[in-house]
Design an enzyme around this catalytic site. Structure first.
Site, PDB file in Angstrom:
ATOM      1  N   LYS A   1     -27.407 -19.302 -29.089  1.00 32.37           N
ATOM      2  CA  LYS A   1     -28.252 -19.384 -30.672  1.00 32.37           C
ATOM      3  C   LYS A   1     -27.959 -21.491 -30.626  1.00 32.37           C
ATOM      4  O   LYS A   1     -26.659 -21.657 -30.558  1.00 32.37           O
ATOM      5  CB  LYS A   1     -26.867 -19.035 -31.477  1.00 32.37           C
ATOM      6  CG  LYS A   1     -26.916 -19.352 -32.988  1.00 32.37           C
ATOM      7  CD  LYS A   1     -25.836 -18.404 -33.144  1.00 32.37           C
ATOM      8  CE  LYS A   1     -25.131 -19.391 -34.366  1.00 32.37           C
ATOM      9  NZ  LYS A   1     -23.653 -18.909 -35.156  1.00 32.37           N
TER      10      LYS A   1
ATOM     11  N   ASP B   1     -23.958 -25.922 -39.343  1.00 31.75           N
ATOM     12  CA  ASP B   1     -23.460 -24.408 -40.441  1.00 31.75           C
ATOM     13  C   ASP B   1     -22.838 -24.738 -41.618  1.00 31.75           C
ATOM     14  O   ASP B   1     -21.936 -24.640 -41.508  1.00 31.75           O
ATOM     15  CB  ASP B   1     -23.076 -23.061 -39.630  1.00 31.75           C
ATOM     16  CG  ASP B   1     -23.354 -21.652 -40.704  1.00 31.75           C
ATOM     17  OD1 ASP B   1     -24.231 -21.981 -41.402  1.00 31.75           O
ATOM     18  OD2 ASP B   1     -22.877 -20.926 -40.032  1.00 31.75           O
TER      19      ASP B   1
ATOM     20  N   LYS C   1     -19.502 -22.015 -46.921  1.00 35.97           N
ATOM     21  CA  LYS C   1     -18.858 -22.037 -46.534  1.00 35.97           C
ATOM     22  C   LYS C   1     -17.798 -22.541 -46.971  1.00 35.97           C
ATOM     23  O   LYS C   1     -18.130 -24.374 -47.683  1.00 35.97           O
ATOM     24  CB  LYS C   1     -18.564 -22.594 -44.962  1.00 35.97           C
ATOM     25  CG  LYS C   1     -19.733 -21.944 -44.254  1.00 35.97           C
ATOM     26  CD  LYS C   1     -19.315 -21.931 -42.768  1.00 35.97           C
ATOM     27  CE  LYS C   1     -19.650 -21.517 -41.754  1.00 35.97           C
ATOM     28  NZ  LYS C   1     -19.281 -20.154 -41.735  1.00 35.97           N
TER      29      LYS C   1
ATOM     30  N   ASP D   1     -21.871 -24.554 -33.608  1.00 34.21           N
ATOM     31  CA  ASP D   1     -22.582 -23.099 -33.875  1.00 34.21           C
ATOM     32  C   ASP D   1     -23.200 -23.354 -33.354  1.00 34.21           C
ATOM     33  O   ASP D   1     -24.326 -22.443 -33.311  1.00 34.21           O
ATOM     34  CB  ASP D   1     -22.893 -23.456 -35.250  1.00 34.21           C
ATOM     35  CG  ASP D   1     -22.925 -21.663 -35.854  1.00 34.21           C
ATOM     36  OD1 ASP D   1     -22.103 -21.279 -34.913  1.00 34.21           O
ATOM     37  OD2 ASP D   1     -23.210 -21.580 -37.302  1.00 34.21           O
TER      38      ASP D   1
ATOM     39  N   ASP E   1     -24.295 -16.839 -44.704  1.00 42.53           N
ATOM     40  CA  ASP E   1     -23.949 -17.528 -43.624  1.00 42.53           C
ATOM     41  C   ASP E   1     -24.227 -16.392 -42.351  1.00 42.53           C
ATOM     42  O   ASP E   1     -22.891 -16.376 -41.417  1.00 42.53           O
ATOM     43  CB  ASP E   1     -22.447 -17.305 -44.303  1.00 42.53           C
ATOM     44  CG  ASP E   1     -21.670 -18.039 -43.498  1.00 42.53           C
ATOM     45  OD1 ASP E   1     -22.007 -18.748 -42.398  1.00 42.53           O
ATOM     46  OD2 ASP E   1     -19.726 -17.934 -42.978  1.00 42.53           O
TER      47      ASP E   1
ATOM     48  N   GLU F   1     -26.410 -16.129 -40.326  1.00 39.55           N
ATOM     49  CA  GLU F   1     -27.626 -16.449 -40.206  1.00 39.55           C
ATOM     50  C   GLU F   1     -27.677 -16.799 -38.499  1.00 39.55           C
ATOM     51  O   GLU F   1     -29.003 -16.448 -38.310  1.00 39.55           O
ATOM     52  CB  GLU F   1     -27.807 -18.064 -40.557  1.00 39.55           C
ATOM     53  CG  GLU F   1     -27.553 -19.277 -40.076  1.00 39.55           C
ATOM     54  CD  GLU F   1     -25.923 -18.991 -39.748  1.00 39.55           C
ATOM     55  OE1 GLU F   1     -25.464 -19.446 -38.667  1.00 39.55           O
ATOM     56  OE2 GLU F   1     -24.967 -18.007 -40.074  1.00 39.55           O
TER      57      GLU F   1
ATOM     58  N   ARG G   1     -27.629 -14.574 -36.506  1.00 39.34           N
ATOM     59  CA  ARG G   1     -28.552 -12.979 -36.308  1.00 39.34           C
ATOM     60  C   ARG G   1     -29.485 -13.635 -35.963  1.00 39.34           C
ATOM     61  O   ARG G   1     -30.337 -12.153 -35.706  1.00 39.34           O
ATOM     62  CB  ARG G   1     -27.811 -12.021 -36.431  1.00 39.34           C
ATOM     63  CG  ARG G   1     -27.156 -12.166 -37.523  1.00 39.34           C
ATOM     64  CD  ARG G   1     -26.231 -10.823 -38.236  1.00 39.34           C
ATOM     65  NE  ARG G   1     -25.253 -11.723 -38.088  1.00 39.34           N
ATOM     66  CZ  ARG G   1     -24.001 -10.974 -38.922  1.00 39.34           C
ATOM     67  NH1 ARG G   1     -23.296  -9.671 -39.205  1.00 39.34           N
ATOM     68  NH2 ARG G   1     -22.491 -11.493 -38.524  1.00 39.34           N
TER      69      ARG G   1
END
Length: 351
Positions: A118, A123, A130, A141, A200, A202, A204
């Protein structure tokens, strides 16, 4: 590992002890692993203004070129034409284009080992933004991509007898007029439709398209790694990667690799009945669901929906960060799980 310092923006004057290594294969492997860990740490520690999707993919491409790997890159609107709609949807709101890199190395006759990481370079949470306190570490991230890039470097440098493939979707989850929205229904590379329950969740989404690509060819082993859920951190803390796999033999191999490397993994269940928590009344899946329970498990079950051909698949949900300094683990970016995975792969494919 204790001698690592991130000195891109600040120099450290204090002298550091250096090991004098004997000759031989064990010392050489130790150096390769240390360099792999440093590679991952450097990528994670870079701030998002220095490491966006393009810079991440360029770093991976440069690594591959040093080892004679074949590298294919896809950028921006090309993602739609080449069949990566979820990667495009997550990254399209950012000023910096999303992309995907597909690196292959090694003898095609050797067993195929595919790594999917990933690469969310920052993010915000998207429209489901967030709170500021939760955004402070979001430069990390892309930790899953960094860890598997480091692992790939160790595999290539050690000339391991495998056909290696590294796939990294790279995006920035930002907010603008073109951002994807809660309630949107998106079609994935695999053809499954996904209702967006939360922007949020995202990571996956981009992994789903990348895993679908990986699963289009038969590979002997498929591993993905990501800084995916806060639920995994609540369950097992920052040190232990949560590991999911439906394959009992592979689970045993990976857990043993963690013990061999002194870097334990912790297996959590792929409890199939929890899949009801990510069902949708209007699409094949919901990327977040409504339940507050079992967040790491439902995320893993979501990813499993995109791996239907490969038998040996495992997913690691990791933190990629040391909250405090300890011997060999300076505060900051960490290659969580890298040595465990390397030990397991080396044991499985030893010449």
């Amino acid at each position: 590992l204790a001698a690592y310092r991130f000195e891109r923006f600040r120099r450290f004057d204090a002298g550091l002890p250096r090991l004098v290594l004997p000759g031989g294969g064990a010392a050489e492997q130790g150096v390769r692993l240390a360099e792999a860990v440093w590679t991952a740490r450097d990528l994670i520690n870079l701030p998002a203004n220095e490491l966006g999707p393009g810079e991440l993919l360029e770093a991976i491409a440069a690594l591959g070129q040093r080892h004679g790997a074949e590298v294919r890159r896809i950028h921006g609107e090309e993602l739609l034409a080449k069949g990566f709609p979820l990667v495009h949807a997550v990254g399209r709101a950012a000023a910096r284009q999303p992309g995907l890199i597909d690196l292959t190395w090694g003898d095609p006759r050797h067993p195929k080992v595919t790594l999917v990481g990933k690469g969310v370079c920052f993010d915000t949470g998207g429209l489901d933004i967030k709170p500021s306190s939760n955004m402070l570490l979001m430069k990390k991230d892309m930790g899953g991509a960094a860890v598997l890039t480091g692992l790939a470097s160790a595999i290539m440098a050690g000339a391991m007898p495998v056909r290696l493939r590294l796939i990294v979707p790279a995006v920035e989850n930002s907010i603008s007029g073109s951002a994807f929205r809660p309630g949107d229904i998106l079609r994935s590379r695999k053809g499954l439709t996904v209702e967006i329950g939360n922007t949020d969740a995202e990571g996956r989404l981009i992994l789903a398209d990348a895993l679908a690509l990986a699963d289009e060819e038969e590979c002997d082993l498929l591993l993905d790694a990501s800084t995916l859920t806060g639920a995994a951190r609540v369950a097992v803390g920052p040190d232990l990667p949560a590991m999911f796999t439906p394959d009992e033999a592979l689970a045993a191999e990976l857990l043993q690799g963690g013990l061999d490397a002194g870097e334990p993994l912790w297996r959590l269940p792929l409890h199939a009945p929890y899949r009801r928590m990510i069902e949708s009344s209007v699409a094949d899946l919901n990327n977040a669901g409504q339940s507050p329970f079992a967040g790491a498990i439902t995320a893993a079950l979501f990813l499993q929906s995109f791996v239907t051909r490969t038998q040996r698949w495992a997913h690691l949900d990791l933190f990629a960060w040391n909250p405090e300094s300890r011997p060999g683990r300076p505060k900051g970016g960490e290659a969580t799980g890298l040595q465990a995975l390397h030990a397991a792969i080396a044991r499985r494919y030893r010449p």
